[in-house]
Scaffold this motif. Structure first.
Motif, mmCIF file in Angstrom:
data_model
loop_
_atom_site.group_PDB
_atom_site.id
_atom_site.type_symbol
_atom_site.label_atom_id
_atom_site.label_comp_id
_atom_site.label_asym_id
_atom_site.label_seq_id
_atom_site.Cartn_x
_atom_site.Cartn_y
_atom_site.Cartn_z
ATOM 1 N N ILE A 78 90.447 52.182 32.706
ATOM 2 C CA ILE A 78 90.310 51.645 33.934
ATOM 3 C C ILE A 78 89.343 52.742 35.039
ATOM 4 O O ILE A 78 89.040 52.184 36.051
ATOM 5 C CB ILE A 78 91.902 51.809 34.583
ATOM 6 C CG1 ILE A 78 92.080 53.321 34.721
ATOM 7 C CG2 ILE A 78 92.638 50.921 34.063
ATOM 8 C CD1 ILE A 78 93.551 53.394 35.378
ATOM 9 N N SER A 79 88.797 53.617 34.572
ATOM 10 C CA SER A 79 87.662 54.544 35.204
ATOM 11 C C SER A 79 86.365 53.852 35.078
ATOM 12 O O SER A 79 85.361 54.401 35.625
ATOM 13 C CB SER A 79 87.635 55.921 34.507
ATOM 14 O OG SER A 79 87.064 55.792 33.008
ATOM 15 N N GLY A 80 86.167 52.931 34.089
ATOM 16 C CA GLY A 80 85.010 52.294 34.058
ATOM 17 C C GLY A 80 84.187 52.922 32.732
ATOM 18 O O GLY A 80 83.030 52.350 32.492
ATOM 19 N N PHE A 81 84.777 53.976 32.499
ATOM 20 C CA PHE A 81 83.633 54.615 31.297
ATOM 21 C C PHE A 81 83.705 53.701 29.928
ATOM 22 O O PHE A 81 82.564 54.187 29.336
ATOM 23 C CB PHE A 81 84.406 56.119 31.055
ATOM 24 C CG PHE A 81 84.488 57.070 32.167
ATOM 25 C CD1 PHE A 81 83.897 56.913 33.223
ATOM 26 C CD2 PHE A 81 84.995 58.415 31.637
ATOM 27 C CE1 PHE A 81 83.830 57.880 34.205
ATOM 28 C CE2 PHE A 81 84.860 59.414 33.036
ATOM 29 C CZ PHE A 81 84.268 59.064 33.997
ATOM 30 N N SER A 82 84.849 53.114 29.661
ATOM 31 C CA SER A 82 84.374 52.284 28.273
ATOM 32 C C SER A 82 83.297 51.307 28.553
ATOM 33 O O SER A 82 82.394 51.174 27.547
ATOM 34 C CB SER A 82 85.583 51.742 27.943
ATOM 35 O OG SER A 82 85.937 50.625 28.893
ATOM 36 N N ARG A 83 83.113 50.759 29.777
ATOM 37 C CA ARG A 83 82.012 49.521 30.103
ATOM 38 C C ARG A 83 80.957 50.393 30.070
ATOM 39 O O ARG A 83 79.907 49.823 29.463
ATOM 40 C CB ARG A 83 82.274 49.012 31.210
ATOM 41 C CG ARG A 83 81.485 48.028 31.870
ATOM 42 C CD ARG A 83 81.771 47.012 32.817
ATOM 43 N NE ARG A 83 82.890 46.150 31.931
ATOM 44 C CZ ARG A 83 83.276 44.863 32.562
ATOM 45 N NH1 ARG A 83 82.819 44.484 33.589
ATOM 46 N NH2 ARG A 83 84.480 44.157 31.917
ATOM 47 N N ALA A 88 75.501 50.972 27.272
ATOM 48 C CA ALA A 88 74.551 51.821 27.024
ATOM 49 C C ALA A 88 74.282 51.820 25.360
ATOM 50 O O ALA A 88 73.170 51.711 25.164
ATOM 51 C CB ALA A 88 74.844 53.581 27.256
ATOM 52 N N VAL A 89 75.628 51.571 24.882
ATOM 53 C CA VAL A 89 75.357 51.444 23.298
ATOM 54 C C VAL A 89 74.842 50.171 22.770
ATOM 55 O O VAL A 89 73.575 50.044 22.026
ATOM 56 C CB VAL A 89 76.697 51.527 22.487
ATOM 57 C CG1 VAL A 89 76.776 51.286 21.119
ATOM 58 C CG2 VAL A 89 77.367 53.002 22.478
ATOM 59 N N ARG A 231 78.473 51.869 38.157
ATOM 60 C CA ARG A 231 78.837 52.221 36.984
ATOM 61 C C ARG A 231 78.540 53.429 36.650
ATOM 62 O O ARG A 231 77.357 54.059 37.028
ATOM 63 C CB ARG A 231 77.919 51.368 36.095
ATOM 64 C CG ARG A 231 78.067 51.620 34.515
ATOM 65 C CD ARG A 231 77.572 50.416 33.776
ATOM 66 N NE ARG A 231 78.039 49.332 34.114
ATOM 67 C CZ ARG A 231 77.809 48.060 33.838
ATOM 68 N NH1 ARG A 231 76.247 47.901 33.665
ATOM 69 N NH2 ARG A 231 78.333 47.008 34.191
ATOM 70 N N ALA A 232 79.290 54.408 36.018
ATOM 71 C CA ALA A 232 79.141 55.643 35.466
ATOM 72 C C ALA A 232 77.902 55.886 34.623
ATOM 73 O O ALA A 232 77.681 55.128 34.092
ATOM 74 C CB ALA A 232 80.424 56.427 34.947
ATOM 75 N N HIS A 233 77.236 57.175 34.715
ATOM 76 C CA HIS A 233 76.286 57.374 33.771
ATOM 77 C C HIS A 233 76.805 57.397 32.360
ATOM 78 O O HIS A 233 77.959 58.083 32.086
ATOM 79 C CB HIS A 233 75.676 58.786 34.183
ATOM 80 C CG HIS A 233 74.402 58.864 33.249
ATOM 81 N ND1 HIS A 233 74.377 59.396 32.100
ATOM 82 C CD2 HIS A 233 72.974 58.742 33.734
ATOM 83 C CE1 HIS A 233 72.959 59.486 31.831
ATOM 84 N NE2 HIS A 233 72.508 59.134 32.704
ATOM 85 N N LEU A 238 80.835 59.664 28.430
ATOM 86 C CA LEU A 238 80.878 59.934 27.041
ATOM 87 C C LEU A 238 81.589 61.571 27.025
ATOM 88 O O LEU A 238 82.411 61.809 26.182
ATOM 89 C CB LEU A 238 79.642 60.237 26.403
ATOM 90 C CG LEU A 238 79.667 60.346 24.761
ATOM 91 C CD1 LEU A 238 80.383 59.163 24.121
ATOM 92 C CD2 LEU A 238 78.412 60.631 24.189
ATOM 93 N N LEU A 239 81.730 62.012 28.134
ATOM 94 C CA LEU A 239 82.083 63.609 28.262
ATOM 95 C C LEU A 239 83.390 63.683 27.874
ATOM 96 O O LEU A 239 83.882 64.705 27.311
ATOM 97 C CB LEU A 239 81.771 63.967 29.786
ATOM 98 C CG LEU A 239 81.985 65.556 29.858
ATOM 99 C CD1 LEU A 239 81.257 66.420 28.920
ATOM 100 C CD2 LEU A 239 81.796 65.987 31.207
ATOM 101 N N PRO A 240 84.383 62.682 28.313
ATOM 102 C CA PRO A 240 85.960 62.963 28.055
ATOM 103 C C PRO A 240 86.013 63.019 26.424
ATOM 104 O O PRO A 240 86.856 63.603 25.983
ATOM 105 C CB PRO A 240 86.583 61.816 28.743
ATOM 106 C CG PRO A 240 85.682 61.430 29.876
ATOM 107 C CD PRO A 240 84.200 61.699 29.481
#
Length: 467
Positions: A78-83, A88-89, A231-233, A238-240
């Motif tokens: 839900i943070s958008g980190f997965s997207r 990027a991948v 969108r997050a960098h 990846l940091l978490p």
């Protein structure tokens, strides 16, 4: 007759799991059926004193890991980190390489010390989003995550901190780096053969016109990100994951130094009697739980806004997922304990001792017991507790180093353990929203590859003497 009773209970549970019946319901019923056919008077005591005791002890130890792992995975989503990571991948490797990319991410987590169950929760949002964008059938997601989590990084790759690689050290006097060459050869073969199989399956499905799946048929899909949201960098996203891996390693090393002595004794004013905990048994769990808390804190630090708006709904979903996954695995643990106590199980265990070659004997014994109990660590513990001295003595006569015995036993535990009633398999399917009928075929193919690899490693040792 005793063997037939144990086999009947096991087969019925596998059929029930494959047909989509609730293992939480069927595992205790079928375990008690086996006890009923063996000794009807023992059913009440076996249920309360063995099945429920083992299931409760599993939840007592591992439910916090399930809960924190599920929350971590949901917050990543839900943070958008997965997207952000998936975008990027895909931009870096292309959608055609989604399967190896997900396998690599999962393998990196589990080799870094993150438990298999946590890795499933953490990686699924990435995998679902990446497979959807690449239009790869969703039913390949469990096998892809499984290839990275429950094969070579679990017990073959030298130094892996997973419990299946730790258990043999206390029986053979070895370290987790035992037989590094054989372990590396086995790991490369499993990863290569597994990827080849999954990519072949993808081509076959594409030829029939099968894509990711119709929206109305999909369950437990990651929620779509907010349109127009920033969108997050990818490095921030990846940091978490990095924090969890690094913190788990650091805490694993530091906790035994912080806590002096072998035991922790808790004695508060309101307690009738103190509670004693073994540091050696708890430190790995405390390390994982601490690492997940730090990972969650990292997500909140960098994505407080989007997480705060959807935290109530997301946390409810995470708790529900953790309860289902934890209970599924706990009842499997209780079922395995009951089967292991039956006379038929003891007959099978004794029969396995007749295999003449030490390494083949060890491999067949461990993988058979892991399959019967539905647990790699459970089958490995039972086999080595009963027969480690026999394996060591036979190995010494044949000139086989303890390190080779360690690696063969560890790898064999992760062979036939992943039958339909295995707790990790059930958790993997529950988290991804798929059934055995939809996705187990490809998991079983990896099971066959993994089991074959154990005997390949034995052959390599006998042909070359490499350790």
């Amino acid at each position: 007759m005793a063997v037939a009773i144990a086999a009947l209970s096991l087969i019925l549970l596998m059929i029930a799991a494959y047909r989509g019946m609730s293992v939480i319901l069927m595992a205790p019923l079928l375990a008690m059926l086996a006890v009923l056919l063996t000794d009807p008077s023992a059913v009440p005591a076996a249920f309360s004193g063995l099945f429920m005791d083992k299931a409760a002890s599993f939840l007592k130890l591992y439910f916090p890991v399930f809960l924190l792992g599920a929350l971590f995975g949901k917050l990543v989503e839900i943070s958008g980190f997965s997207r952000a990571i998936v975008t990027a991948v895909i931009g870096f490797v292309g959608p055609k390489r989604a399967i190896p990319a997900i396998m690599f991410v999962t393998a990196l987590l589990t080799y870094g010390g993150v438990s298999v169950f946590v890795a499933v929760f953490a990686v699924y949002p990435f995998a679902a989003e990446m497979f959807r964008r690449a239009d790869i059938p969703k039913r390949l997601v469990p096998a892809t995550i499984g290839l990275g989590a429950i094969t070579f990084t679990m017990d073959a790759l030298p130094g892996t901190p997973q419990i299946q690689n730790i258990i043999p050290t206390s029986f053979f006097g070895t370290t987790t780096w035992a037989a590094p060459i054989l372990g590396t050869i086995g790991s490369i073969f499993i990863a290569t053969a597994g990827l080849a199989y999954l990519n072949w399956r993808r081509r076959v499905m594409r030829a029939t016109g099968e894509g990711y799946g119709a929206p109305e048929t999909l369950v437990n899909e990651p929620e779509p990100g907010e349109e127009g949201a920033k969108r997050a960098h990818p490095l921030v996203a990846l940091l978490p994951l990095i924090v969890v891996g690094v913190a788990n390693l650091c805490l694993t090393l530091l906790i035994p130094r912080w806590v002096t002595g072998d035991d922790v004794i808790l004695s508060l004013v309101g307690m009738a009697e103190p509670v004693t905990l073994k540091v050696a048994q708890m430190s790995a769990l405390w390390a994982v739980e601490g690492a997940l808390l730090l990972g969650i804190a990292t997500i909140l630090s960098f994505a407080w806004g989007p997480v705060a708006r959807r935290f109530a709904e997301g946390s409810r979903a995470a708790v529900g997922g953790a309860l289902l996954a934890g209970m599924n695995t706990a009842v499997e643990y209780g079922f395995g304990a009951v089967i292991a106590a039956l006379p038929g199980f003891l007959v099978v265990k004794e029969a396995l001792k007749s295999v003449p070659d030490p390494l083949v004997n060890e491999a067949i014994t461990v993988t058979s017991l892991a399959g019967i109990t539905g647990s790699a660590s459970g089958g490995l513990s039972i086999a080595l507790a009963a027969m480690a001295e026999q394996f060591s003595a036979a190995g010494a006569v044949a000139g086989i180093p303890p390190e080779v015995l360690h690696r063969v036993a560890s790898m064999a535990s992760g062979g036939m353990d992943s039958l339909p009633h295995n707790g990790a398999v059930i958790t993997l399917l529950a988290v991804t929203g798929l059934t055995h009928r939809q996705a187990y075929k490809d998991i079983f193919a990896l099971t066959l590859i993994k089991t074959f690899t154990v005997f390949l490693v034995i052959a390599v040792y006998y042909l070359t003497g490499l350790v």
